[in-house]
Design a protein around this motif. Sequence first.
Motif, mmCIF file in Angstrom:
data_model
loop_
_atom_site.group_PDB
_atom_site.id
_atom_site.type_symbol
_atom_site.label_atom_id
_atom_site.label_comp_id
_atom_site.label_asym_id
_atom_site.label_seq_id
_atom_site.Cartn_x
_atom_site.Cartn_y
_atom_site.Cartn_z
ATOM 1 N N THR A 188 -53.543 -3.075 10.623
ATOM 2 C CA THR A 188 -54.867 -2.558 10.289
ATOM 3 C C THR A 188 -54.829 -1.040 10.254
ATOM 4 N N VAL A 189 -55.772 -0.470 9.536
ATOM 5 C CA VAL A 189 -55.765 0.976 9.296
ATOM 6 C C VAL A 189 -57.112 1.576 9.672
ATOM 7 N N THR A 190 -57.069 2.681 10.404
ATOM 8 C CA THR A 190 -58.258 3.482 10.676
ATOM 9 C C THR A 190 -58.013 4.868 10.112
ATOM 10 N N MET A 191 -58.850 5.295 9.162
ATOM 11 C CA MET A 191 -58.695 6.614 8.560
ATOM 12 C C MET A 191 -59.319 7.668 9.477
ATOM 13 N N ASN A 192 -58.643 8.798 9.621
ATOM 14 C CA ASN A 192 -59.100 9.898 10.464
ATOM 15 C C ASN A 192 -59.201 11.158 9.614
ATOM 16 N N ASP A 193 -60.380 11.684 9.443
ATOM 17 C CA ASP A 193 -60.607 12.824 8.565
ATOM 18 C C ASP A 193 -59.734 14.015 8.953
ATOM 19 N N GLY A 194 -58.886 14.446 8.018
ATOM 20 C CA GLY A 194 -58.038 15.604 8.248
ATOM 21 C C GLY A 194 -56.843 15.348 9.135
ATOM 22 N N LYS A 195 -56.638 14.109 9.568
ATOM 23 C CA LYS A 195 -55.524 13.770 10.448
ATOM 24 C C LYS A 195 -54.822 12.519 9.919
ATOM 25 N N PRO A 196 -53.593 12.241 10.384
ATOM 26 C CA PRO A 196 -52.916 11.019 9.953
ATOM 27 C C PRO A 196 -53.741 9.787 10.283
ATOM 28 N N ALA A 197 -53.664 8.785 9.420
ATOM 29 C CA ALA A 197 -54.348 7.524 9.687
ATOM 30 C C ALA A 197 -53.721 6.849 10.900
ATOM 31 N N THR A 198 -54.508 6.034 11.581
ATOM 32 C CA THR A 198 -54.001 5.228 12.688
ATOM 33 C C THR A 198 -53.640 3.850 12.144
ATOM 34 N N ILE A 199 -52.386 3.461 12.304
ATOM 35 C CA ILE A 199 -51.917 2.171 11.820
ATOM 36 C C ILE A 199 -51.597 1.305 13.033
ATOM 37 N N THR A 200 -52.323 0.210 13.166
ATOM 38 C CA THR A 200 -52.170 -0.678 14.315
ATOM 39 C C THR A 200 -51.454 -1.954 13.872
ATOM 40 N N ALA A 226 -46.032 4.016 -15.600
ATOM 41 C CA ALA A 226 -44.715 4.561 -15.303
ATOM 42 C C ALA A 226 -44.501 5.850 -16.084
ATOM 43 N N GLY A 227 -43.982 6.864 -15.407
ATOM 44 C CA GLY A 227 -43.740 8.157 -16.029
ATOM 45 C C GLY A 227 -44.843 9.160 -15.779
ATOM 46 N N GLN A 228 -46.048 8.696 -15.418
ATOM 47 C CA GLN A 228 -47.122 9.628 -15.099
ATOM 48 C C GLN A 228 -46.855 10.326 -13.770
ATOM 49 N N THR A 229 -47.389 11.536 -13.636
ATOM 50 C CA THR A 229 -47.394 12.193 -12.341
ATOM 51 C C THR A 229 -48.568 11.632 -11.541
ATOM 52 N N VAL A 230 -48.279 11.183 -10.324
ATOM 53 C CA VAL A 230 -49.304 10.586 -9.468
ATOM 54 C C VAL A 230 -49.513 11.480 -8.256
ATOM 55 N N ARG A 231 -50.755 11.706 -7.902
ATOM 56 C CA ARG A 231 -51.070 12.448 -6.676
ATOM 57 C C ARG A 231 -51.617 11.469 -5.653
ATOM 58 N N VAL A 232 -51.032 11.494 -4.469
ATOM 59 C CA VAL A 232 -51.456 10.588 -3.406
ATOM 60 C C VAL A 232 -51.587 11.359 -2.093
ATOM 61 N N SER A 233 -52.340 10.776 -1.166
ATOM 62 C CA SER A 233 -52.265 11.153 0.243
ATOM 63 C C SER A 233 -51.805 9.909 0.980
ATOM 64 N N TYR A 234 -51.152 10.079 2.118
ATOM 65 C CA TYR A 234 -50.523 8.917 2.748
ATOM 66 C C TYR A 234 -50.239 9.157 4.224
ATOM 67 N N THR A 235 -50.045 8.059 4.930
ATOM 68 C CA THR A 235 -49.485 8.061 6.281
ATOM 69 C C THR A 235 -48.463 6.938 6.345
ATOM 70 N N GLY A 236 -47.316 7.208 6.963
ATOM 71 C CA GLY A 236 -46.272 6.206 7.119
ATOM 72 C C GLY A 236 -45.972 5.955 8.584
ATOM 73 N N ALA A 237 -45.807 4.692 8.959
ATOM 74 C CA ALA A 237 -45.519 4.321 10.347
ATOM 75 C C ALA A 237 -44.455 3.228 10.363
ATOM 76 N N LEU A 238 -43.890 2.971 11.549
ATOM 77 C CA LEU A 238 -42.891 1.923 11.722
ATOM 78 C C LEU A 238 -43.578 0.622 12.115
ATOM 79 N N LEU A 239 -43.150 -0.480 11.516
ATOM 80 C CA LEU A 239 -43.737 -1.776 11.833
ATOM 81 C C LEU A 239 -43.456 -2.177 13.282
ATOM 82 N N LYS A 240 -42.330 -1.769 13.825
ATOM 83 C CA LYS A 240 -41.939 -2.232 15.147
ATOM 84 C C LYS A 240 -42.850 -1.725 16.265
ATOM 85 N N ASP A 241 -43.477 -0.550 16.059
ATOM 86 C CA ASP A 241 -44.328 -0.017 17.137
ATOM 87 C C ASP A 241 -45.551 0.759 16.636
ATOM 88 N N GLY A 242 -45.720 0.895 15.327
ATOM 89 C CA GLY A 242 -46.869 1.610 14.787
ATOM 90 C C GLY A 242 -46.784 3.114 14.878
#
Length: 318
Positions: A188-200, A226-242
């Motif tokens: 599950t994901v909790t978005m935090n304004d201006g900070k990394p998302a919390t991934i549980t 495919a081939g377009q430039t994409v702009r994203v924001s993101y947070t990445g976490a490990l499945l083993k411990d979040g």
Amino acid sequence: MSRRVTTTLSAAALACALVLSGCGEESAPTASTSAALSAITVEGTDAKKAPTVKVDAPVTVTKTESKVLTEGTGAAITEDDLVSIQAIILNGTDGKQAHSTWETGPVGLDLGAQDLFGSFKSQLPGKKIGSRVLITSTPADAFGEQGNPDLAMTADDPVVFVVDVVGATKVLAQAEGKAVAPKAGLPTVTMNDGKPATITVPKGAKAPAKTVVQPLITGTGPEVKAGQTVRVSYTGALLKDGSVFDSSANRPEQPYFDFAAGQGQVISGWDKSIVGQKVGSRLLLVIPPAEGYGEAGSPPKIAGTDTLVFVVDILAAY
């Protein structure tokens, strides 16, 4: 996105050639036809084909100027738009063509970026989508003091651009669209304004054999191609411990990441998941090692056995 998430950026050399600026003075657009603009002949009106450009070299460019060769019927672009262009680059000293994107595909540019050519920042705003524009640029407003050896441009060479404005878009601040209830058992994901998302990560969560793509918000924008430039924001976490290993929110001066979709510039789990999604979407991605960093991992935070969890907002595609 940091280098921990990208695979190779060598394919972006062309884009760098078009956007790395010498930070020169930006000149205002001109409606007149100067001697420099008059020294350039452009033939061809089919937007699907590269025009033929002839330069009466050498060209003396004392200030950056532009001329609309064919006016488009789309909206006028603004100074902070993300634009997609086709362009021919020529050396004003000898008249030789240095590069043509008609050979490689359209290039995405951020008109609000500080490192964009001064000539593009000053001359493209106000032009309509679909226009073909001739730009004669001073060296300072193009490659600057460093020149561009890869394109045989020195610090003294004026630069000629013929630019087709293919499209333009504005960037979203965050995902926008219809909320989607995720399947049970996923992180599950909790978005935090201006900070990394919390991934549980739920207890006992099993690593998938193939990448899981779970929309959390379905956007209403165009589909990413495919081939377009994409702009994203993101947070990445490990499945083993979040635990979070990377987030665009950790870079407040540039809290986003641009990449060419489907071109191998990012891990395959991203490439396979983002192409075809709509701008404005928020995606939860669960990516096994084989579609992430493989057996080598990305030390010190990511082992070769780690499954990755991302929440990704698609902010623009251009």
